[in-house]
Motif scaffolding. Structure first.
Motif, PDB file in Angstrom:
ATOM      1  N   MET A 511      72.101 -33.842 -32.204  1.00 20.59           N
ATOM      2  CA  MET A 511      71.085 -34.741 -31.172  1.00 20.59           C
ATOM      3  C   MET A 511      69.871 -34.218 -30.839  1.00 20.59           C
ATOM      4  O   MET A 511      69.569 -33.019 -31.285  1.00 20.59           O
ATOM      5  CB  MET A 511      71.979 -34.822 -29.648  1.00 20.59           C
ATOM      6  CG  MET A 511      72.293 -33.252 -29.168  1.00 20.59           C
ATOM      7  SD  MET A 511      73.349 -33.112 -27.802  1.00 20.59           S
ATOM      8  CE  MET A 511      73.405 -34.560 -26.928  1.00 20.59           C
ATOM      9  N   PRO A 512      69.052 -35.038 -30.372  1.00 17.46           N
ATOM     10  CA  PRO A 512      67.787 -34.699 -30.033  1.00 17.46           C
ATOM     11  C   PRO A 512      67.663 -33.199 -29.579  1.00 17.46           C
ATOM     12  O   PRO A 512      68.215 -32.954 -28.486  1.00 17.46           O
ATOM     13  CB  PRO A 512      67.289 -35.733 -29.198  1.00 17.46           C
ATOM     14  CG  PRO A 512      68.065 -36.857 -29.669  1.00 17.46           C
ATOM     15  CD  PRO A 512      69.475 -36.300 -29.614  1.00 17.46           C
ATOM     16  N   GLY A 513      67.021 -32.050 -30.045  1.00 16.63           N
ATOM     17  CA  GLY A 513      66.546 -31.015 -29.650  1.00 16.63           C
ATOM     18  C   GLY A 513      67.701 -30.018 -29.994  1.00 16.63           C
ATOM     19  O   GLY A 513      67.486 -28.906 -29.682  1.00 16.63           O
ATOM     20  N   VAL A 514      68.653 -30.520 -30.757  1.00 15.49           N
ATOM     21  CA  VAL A 514      69.838 -29.567 -31.062  1.00 15.49           C
ATOM     22  C   VAL A 514      69.758 -29.663 -32.600  1.00 15.49           C
ATOM     23  O   VAL A 514      70.516 -30.581 -33.355  1.00 15.49           O
ATOM     24  CB  VAL A 514      71.317 -30.024 -30.426  1.00 15.49           C
ATOM     25  CG1 VAL A 514      72.128 -29.104 -30.828  1.00 15.49           C
ATOM     26  CG2 VAL A 514      71.013 -30.099 -29.047  1.00 15.49           C
ATOM     27  N   VAL A 515      69.613 -28.256 -33.320  1.00 18.15           N
ATOM     28  CA  VAL A 515      69.655 -28.467 -34.864  1.00 18.15           C
ATOM     29  C   VAL A 515      70.547 -27.286 -35.253  1.00 18.15           C
ATOM     30  O   VAL A 515      70.625 -26.096 -34.854  1.00 18.15           O
ATOM     31  CB  VAL A 515      68.309 -28.071 -35.343  1.00 18.15           C
ATOM     32  CG1 VAL A 515      68.245 -27.770 -36.803  1.00 18.15           C
ATOM     33  CG2 VAL A 515      67.158 -29.040 -34.878  1.00 18.15           C
ATOM     34  N   CYS A 516      71.894 -27.718 -36.014  1.00 22.44           N
ATOM     35  CA  CYS A 516      72.740 -26.858 -36.703  1.00 22.44           C
ATOM     36  C   CYS A 516      72.439 -26.528 -38.156  1.00 22.44           C
ATOM     37  O   CYS A 516      72.049 -27.740 -38.740  1.00 22.44           O
ATOM     38  CB  CYS A 516      74.023 -27.555 -36.345  1.00 22.44           C
ATOM     39  SG  CYS A 516      74.558 -27.629 -34.667  1.00 22.44           S
ATOM     40  N   SER A 517      72.609 -25.434 -38.503  1.00 21.68           N
ATOM     41  CA  SER A 517      72.385 -25.010 -39.935  1.00 21.68           C
ATOM     42  C   SER A 517      73.498 -24.372 -40.432  1.00 21.68           C
ATOM     43  O   SER A 517      74.461 -23.701 -39.731  1.00 21.68           O
ATOM     44  CB  SER A 517      71.211 -23.977 -39.826  1.00 21.68           C
ATOM     45  OG  SER A 517      69.961 -24.810 -39.305  1.00 21.68           O
ATOM     46  N   ILE A 796      77.185 -18.817 -43.267  1.00 18.54           N
ATOM     47  CA  ILE A 796      76.901 -18.528 -42.183  1.00 18.54           C
ATOM     48  C   ILE A 796      76.148 -19.906 -41.418  1.00 18.54           C
ATOM     49  O   ILE A 796      75.458 -20.501 -41.906  1.00 18.54           O
ATOM     50  CB  ILE A 796      75.855 -17.095 -41.887  1.00 18.54           C
ATOM     51  CG1 ILE A 796      76.493 -16.059 -42.678  1.00 18.54           C
ATOM     52  CG2 ILE A 796      75.511 -17.036 -40.566  1.00 18.54           C
ATOM     53  CD1 ILE A 796      75.588 -15.173 -42.930  1.00 18.54           C
ATOM     54  N   THR A 797      76.764 -20.017 -40.127  1.00 13.74           N
ATOM     55  CA  THR A 797      75.910 -21.129 -39.443  1.00 13.74           C
ATOM     56  C   THR A 797      75.083 -20.584 -38.168  1.00 13.74           C
ATOM     57  O   THR A 797      75.365 -19.389 -37.839  1.00 13.74           O
ATOM     58  CB  THR A 797      77.250 -21.854 -38.743  1.00 13.74           C
ATOM     59  OG1 THR A 797      77.901 -21.115 -37.763  1.00 13.74           O
ATOM     60  CG2 THR A 797      78.032 -22.521 -39.735  1.00 13.74           C
ATOM     61  N   SER A 798      73.989 -21.351 -37.928  1.00 12.02           N
ATOM     62  CA  SER A 798      73.132 -21.056 -36.721  1.00 12.02           C
ATOM     63  C   SER A 798      72.745 -22.413 -36.127  1.00 12.02           C
ATOM     64  O   SER A 798      73.316 -23.286 -36.672  1.00 12.02           O
ATOM     65  CB  SER A 798      71.729 -20.662 -37.459  1.00 12.02           C
ATOM     66  OG  SER A 798      71.235 -21.473 -38.096  1.00 12.02           O
ATOM     67  N   GLN A 799      72.227 -22.353 -34.964  1.00  7.22           N
ATOM     68  CA  GLN A 799      71.925 -23.367 -34.061  1.00  7.22           C
ATOM     69  C   GLN A 799      70.558 -23.121 -33.709  1.00  7.22           C
ATOM     70  O   GLN A 799      70.535 -21.824 -32.776  1.00  7.22           O
ATOM     71  CB  GLN A 799      72.930 -23.937 -32.976  1.00  7.22           C
ATOM     72  CG  GLN A 799      73.713 -22.895 -32.451  1.00  7.22           C
ATOM     73  CD  GLN A 799      74.868 -22.291 -33.002  1.00  7.22           C
ATOM     74  OE1 GLN A 799      75.694 -23.012 -33.256  1.00  7.22           O
ATOM     75  NE2 GLN A 799      75.129 -20.965 -33.479  1.00  7.22           N
ATOM     76  N   GLU A 800      69.666 -24.171 -33.130  1.00  2.55           N
ATOM     77  CA  GLU A 800      68.751 -23.640 -32.252  1.00  2.55           C
ATOM     78  C   GLU A 800      68.272 -24.971 -31.668  1.00  2.55           C
ATOM     79  O   GLU A 800      68.413 -26.124 -32.008  1.00  2.55           O
ATOM     80  CB  GLU A 800      67.349 -23.761 -33.291  1.00  2.55           C
ATOM     81  CG  GLU A 800      66.104 -23.393 -32.558  1.00  2.55           C
ATOM     82  CD  GLU A 800      64.765 -23.229 -33.423  1.00  2.55           C
ATOM     83  OE1 GLU A 800      63.819 -23.242 -33.069  1.00  2.55           O
ATOM     84  OE2 GLU A 800      65.075 -23.130 -34.709  1.00  2.55           O
ATOM     85  N   ILE A 801      68.408 -24.620 -30.215  1.00  2.00           N
ATOM     86  CA  ILE A 801      68.127 -25.812 -29.093  1.00  2.00           C
ATOM     87  C   ILE A 801      67.089 -25.792 -28.430  1.00  2.00           C
ATOM     88  O   ILE A 801      66.562 -24.389 -27.671  1.00  2.00           O
ATOM     89  CB  ILE A 801      69.515 -25.590 -28.468  1.00  2.00           C
ATOM     90  CG1 ILE A 801      70.656 -25.708 -29.071  1.00  2.00           C
ATOM     91  CG2 ILE A 801      69.433 -26.743 -27.210  1.00  2.00           C
ATOM     92  CD1 ILE A 801      71.924 -25.348 -28.226  1.00  2.00           C
ATOM     93  N   THR A 802      66.376 -26.750 -28.338  1.00  2.00           N
ATOM     94  CA  THR A 802      65.055 -26.730 -27.420  1.00  2.00           C
ATOM     95  C   THR A 802      65.383 -26.742 -26.030  1.00  2.00           C
ATOM     96  O   THR A 802      66.775 -27.384 -25.759  1.00  2.00           O
ATOM     97  CB  THR A 802      64.143 -27.887 -27.936  1.00  2.00           C
ATOM     98  OG1 THR A 802      64.812 -29.189 -27.719  1.00  2.00           O
ATOM     99  CG2 THR A 802      63.625 -27.618 -29.377  1.00  2.00           C
ATOM    100  N   SER A 803      64.492 -26.765 -25.027  1.00  2.00           N
ATOM    101  CA  SER A 803      64.679 -27.004 -23.675  1.00  2.00           C
ATOM    102  C   SER A 803      65.164 -28.431 -23.394  1.00  2.00           C
ATOM    103  O   SER A 803      65.911 -28.778 -22.616  1.00  2.00           O
ATOM    104  CB  SER A 803      63.701 -26.484 -22.812  1.00  2.00           C
ATOM    105  OG  SER A 803      62.267 -27.309 -23.223  1.00  2.00           O
ATOM    106  N   ASP A 804      64.303 -29.423 -24.162  1.00  2.00           N
ATOM    107  CA  ASP A 804      64.706 -30.812 -24.100  1.00  2.00           C
ATOM    108  C   ASP A 804      66.252 -31.021 -24.565  1.00  2.00           C
ATOM    109  O   ASP A 804      67.050 -31.852 -23.866  1.00  2.00           O
ATOM    110  CB  ASP A 804      64.040 -31.647 -24.906  1.00  2.00           C
ATOM    111  CG  ASP A 804      62.518 -31.597 -23.936  1.00  2.00           C
ATOM    112  OD1 ASP A 804      62.517 -31.554 -22.868  1.00  2.00           O
ATOM    113  OD2 ASP A 804      61.675 -32.252 -24.891  1.00  2.00           O
TER     114      ASP A 804
END
Length: 836
Positions: A511-517, A796-804
């Motif tokens: 979803m916008p601002g939520v990146v899963c790797s 391995i999974t990772s996630q990076e989430i912005t403030s938005d």
């Protein structure tokens, strides 16, 4: 039948001897010097438990072990349930899981007082389990309470301090009164019918007993009964034909008794014969004759000659054993077995061994938890390997056609079809129990144990465990043609496995601002088991070493059984150098798996163990992967090699036979299946004739003679029916001799590896085409892949989430966390949302 259990602390007393005549007793760990008959062994400690020692006690003659709840959990699945009782305080019954309840044969219940209603309820909870009740109450319960307790399905346990051979008092109970508490008599005189028999169970006569006579027999160990005319009858008091009582038992209805005795003198009967029913025939009669001849036979008798000439007796035993092995009919087998038993019992009598001693040994062996492999000793193994199940004659074996069994899918029942899909039962729990002592030795004693076990099992005396790079040229000396073949196989296998490597990073914005790797990393340290034994397998070294190298594993440890001089076969050493192995462990079997799983002073510890092997290797892999101290995983379960060939009218009989035999030669337990699609009889006969002809020309014909005899031909009416059967079977190797075979691959759901068309022998996949030959067996192709490059990587999974992104996702997460009652999870989101 157990009616009460005494808990004894003094085993060399008159009381103990009496208790031992009427049933098992409970003793405490460690075992006393004098081992009672079929004792129950009570473990008081709560931790730690040496399971190997428990098994050793059971093998030594302990009938059951009584373990606290936490220790019982450790042995369930390792020790048979009928050999375990769980020790419980009455307050802890609710803590018993279904696994424990179904994994033990009974309960020793400690309770401050005997509450019959409560015990009855507990007895219903432990359905089909024995309930033994140990009460702390003083004075001891009355015989009335004992009878009432039996009515609930429970037995009483009493400490020996509350038992006596004297009359029952307020502080002690007479053991005969306890033993006879449940007995009833329907006779006006109140006596109990009593069957008297020998140690081997042959009847001597019928007498009667009273409470007084039983009490005296238990106390003195002599045969004492109740004469209906003359009162107490002490057997042999006037005739000299006395009896030593071995055991006294109640029958299932508690209305009669059985005395097992050693009869002395002329016999039991007043007519000076052994039994009131006449002389005992069969083996007891033979034993009596041999004992008599041993003492009194004249110098010219044949039996005397046998006793005096051990070499002649040995030769006759071996001769008659061979004759029995060659017997073809029921009559021949009975005749030859009788001869063998005569000479074998002659040998036993010469050493003071009787039938009762043999039966005791049989009973003890039947109760052993650990089992020997059962293989023949070397001097007998050749003949045993050559003999197929259908014949016992060596010349006939060599001439008999090498044939498979046959079934037709259109005529067999659902149950018969299921039987065709079934592999031989792998008793993994038994094998794990056998390898556990080996694994424990290596884990605890490291290199010292490893070198000792390698000397014992691999027959190699060594001073070091591992070879480390750089590897010497002398260890890799090969002929040019073998080196060239390995190099070409290496190139093909590496090319195919390099294409499988996952070096990319998967990124998805959910979803916008939520990146899963997701990204791949190599398993740092891997152990690769390369079997030895009946064949040298550098191919397995390639199949395991190359994907490990391609995946980028930092440490690659080879383990393979050494040769008698302690060296490693140069083919395996050459592959170790090619793939960059960081160590070569000179050991095989369970000890090699344990060394890699736990590490030793010199053997590097690994994170994952790969490779095929025998039952010992497989059991060790399964054991270490379930030990959290090892922190090691394995590639897959493994069983015997197997192939399924689907053949239609286009199949070349010679090609099909060669494919079947290429798996049948692996071992006598190899699984070989031919699914014939509408093949006429002459086509099937041509295939079977080729199997027979080719097998006889091959060096491992003795192995194939046995594996082919256990293999099957399955007739199918269509390609679709054949493939459906194959998918249910889920073979390790599937070979398709079909018209347009390539078009049928899309129908394959379950297989380790598929070989398509007449010019694709399974051998190519085993060695050099590029695919991997370490594949799931035993039907595990339904859920496991063969070894591949990804087997040596983890993701391995990772996630990076912005403030938005958190503004949108955070409320969703907080709501779900609140729903689950996990306030700290919700707080971790809301504290950030409030800070924005």
């Amino acid at each position: 039948m157990t009616r009460f259990l005494p808990l004894v602390d003094e085993v060399e007393s008159e009381l103990f001897a009496a208790l031992n005549r009427i049933g098992p007793v409970i003793v405490s760990s460690p075992l006393p010097n004098v081992l009672p008959n079929h004792p129950y062994l009570l473990f008081h400690q709560t931790s730690p438990l040496d399971v190997d020692q428990v098994i050793a006690y059971l093998d030594a003659g302990v009938e059951k072990v009584i373990l606290p709840l936490n220790l019982a959990k450790e042995v369930i699945g390792i020790i048979p349930e009928d050999r375990i009782l769980v020790l419980l305080d009455v307050a802890n019954v609710s803590a018993v899981s279904d696994k424990v309840r179904n994994g033990v044969s009974g309960v020793l219940l400690k309770t401050p007082e005997i509450d019959l209603d409560m015990i009855s309820s507990i007895s219903k909870f432990f359905t089909n389990s024995a309930i033994h009740v140990l009460s702390d109450s003083s004075p001891p319960p009355s015989t009335f309470t004992v009878r009432a307790l039996l009515g609930t399905g429970a037995n009483l346990v009493l400490p020996s301090s509350q038992l006596t051979l004297s009359a029952t008092s307020s502080t002690q109970l007479n053991i005969a009164d306890l033993f006879l508490a449940p007995i009833t008599s329907d006779r006006p005189d109140g006596l109990f019918p009593t069957v008297v028999c020998t140690e081997s169970g042959h009847s001597l006569g019928l007498v009667y007993s009273s409470i007084e006579s039983v009490r005296e027999s238990i106390a003195t160990g002599k045969g004492v009964y109740q004469s209906r005319k003359h009162g107490l009858w002490r057997k042999g008091e006037t005739s000299g034909s006395t009896q030593d009582v071995v055991s006294i038992r109640l029958d299932c209805d508690a209305d009669s008794l059985e005395f097992k005795v050693v009869q002395h003198g002329s016999g039991f009967c007043h007519l000076a014969q052994q039994s009131c029913f006449g002389d005992v025939p069969g083996l007891p009669a033979l034993e009596n004759v041999l004992r008599s001849r041993f003492e009194t036979a004249s110098a010219g008798s044949y039996t005397k000659r046998l006793f005096d000439d051990p070499e002649l007796l040995r030769s006759k035993i071996m001769e008659e054993a061979d004759e029995l092995c060659r017997a073809q009919t029921k009559e021949e087998a009975a005749f030859e077995a009788a001869d063998l038993i005569y000479f074998a019992l002659t040998k036993c009598v010469s050493l003071g061994v009787g039938i009762a001693d043999i039966e005791k040994s049989l009973d003890k062996k039947a109760r052993r938890v650990t089992r020997r492999p059962g293989n023949a000793k070397p001097q007998w193994s050749t003949s045993s390997q050559k003999a197929p199940a259908s014949s016992s004659s060596a010349p006939a074996d060599a001439d008999a056609p090498i044939r498979m069994r046959s079934s037709d899918l259109s005529t067999i029942s659902r149950e018969e079809r299921a039987a065709l899909l079934r592999r031989p039962v792998l008793k993994s729990d038994e094998m794990i129990a056998k390898v556990k002592p080996i694994v424990s030795e290596v884990r605890q004693r490291g290199d010292t144990a490893l070198l000792e076990l390698t000397a014992k099992f691999d027959k190699a005396q060594m001073s070091s465990t591992c070879i480390f790079p750089p590897y010497s040229k002398s260890s890799m000396e090969l002929s040019a043609d073998i080196k060239d073949a390995i190099d070409k196989a290496y190139a093909n296998i590496k090319k195919f496995h390099a294409a499988q490597s996952d070096g990319s990073t998967l990124k998805v914005e959910t979803m916008p601002g939520v990146v899963c790797s997701r990204f791949a990393r190599p398993i740092a340290r891997v152990g690769l088991y390369i079997p030895g034994g009946t064949a040298i397998l550098p191919s397995t070294a390639l199949m395991l070493g190359i994907p490990a190298q391609v995946a980028g594993c930092k440490e690659i440890v080879f383990a393979t059984p050494p040769r008698p001089d302690g060296s490693i076969t140069p083919e395996v050493m050459y592959v170790a150098q090619l793939v960059g192995a960081s160590a070569v462990l000179k050991a095989g079997g369970a000890q090699a798996v344990a060394a890699m799983a736990y590490g030793t002073e010199t053997v590097p510890k690994v994170d994952k163990v790969f490779g095929p092997g025998n039952q010992w290797v497989t059991a060790a892999k399964m054991l270490v992967q379930n030990d959290t101290d090892a922190l090691v995983s394995i590639d897959m379960p493994a069983g015997p090699s197997e192939v399924l060939v689907i053949a239609d009218h286009t199949a070349n009989p010679a090609f099909v036979a060669a494919d079947l035999l290429s798996q049948a030669e692996h071992g006598v337990d190899s699984q070989v299946v031919l699914v014939a699609v509408n093949l006429p009889e002459d086509h099937l006969n041509a295939i079977e004739n080729e199997v027979d002809k080719q097998a006889r020309a091959l060096p491992r014909v003795d192995i194939m003679r046995q594996s082919v005899a256990k293999s099957i031909i399955v007739r199918a009416s269509s390609v679709e029916e054949a493939i459906a059967f194959s998918n249910d079977y889920a073979p390790e190797h599937l070979i398709m001799h079909l018209e347009d075979a390539g078009q049928q691959v899309k129908l394959i759901d379950n297989a380790g590896s598929v070989f398509v068309g007449p010019y694709t022998p399974e051998s190519c996949g085993d060695y050099a085409s590029g695919t991997n030959h370490t594949l799931p067996t035993n039907g595990y192709a339904r859920q496991f892949s063969g070894v591949n490059t990804l087997s040596f990587q983890k993701h391995i999974t990772s996630q990076e989430i912005t403030s938005d992104g958190l503004k949108v996702l955070g409320p969703v997460v907080a709501t779900l966390a609140d729903c689950e009652g996990l306030g700290a999870h919700a707080n971790a989101v809301r504290i950030r949302l409030r800070a924005m």
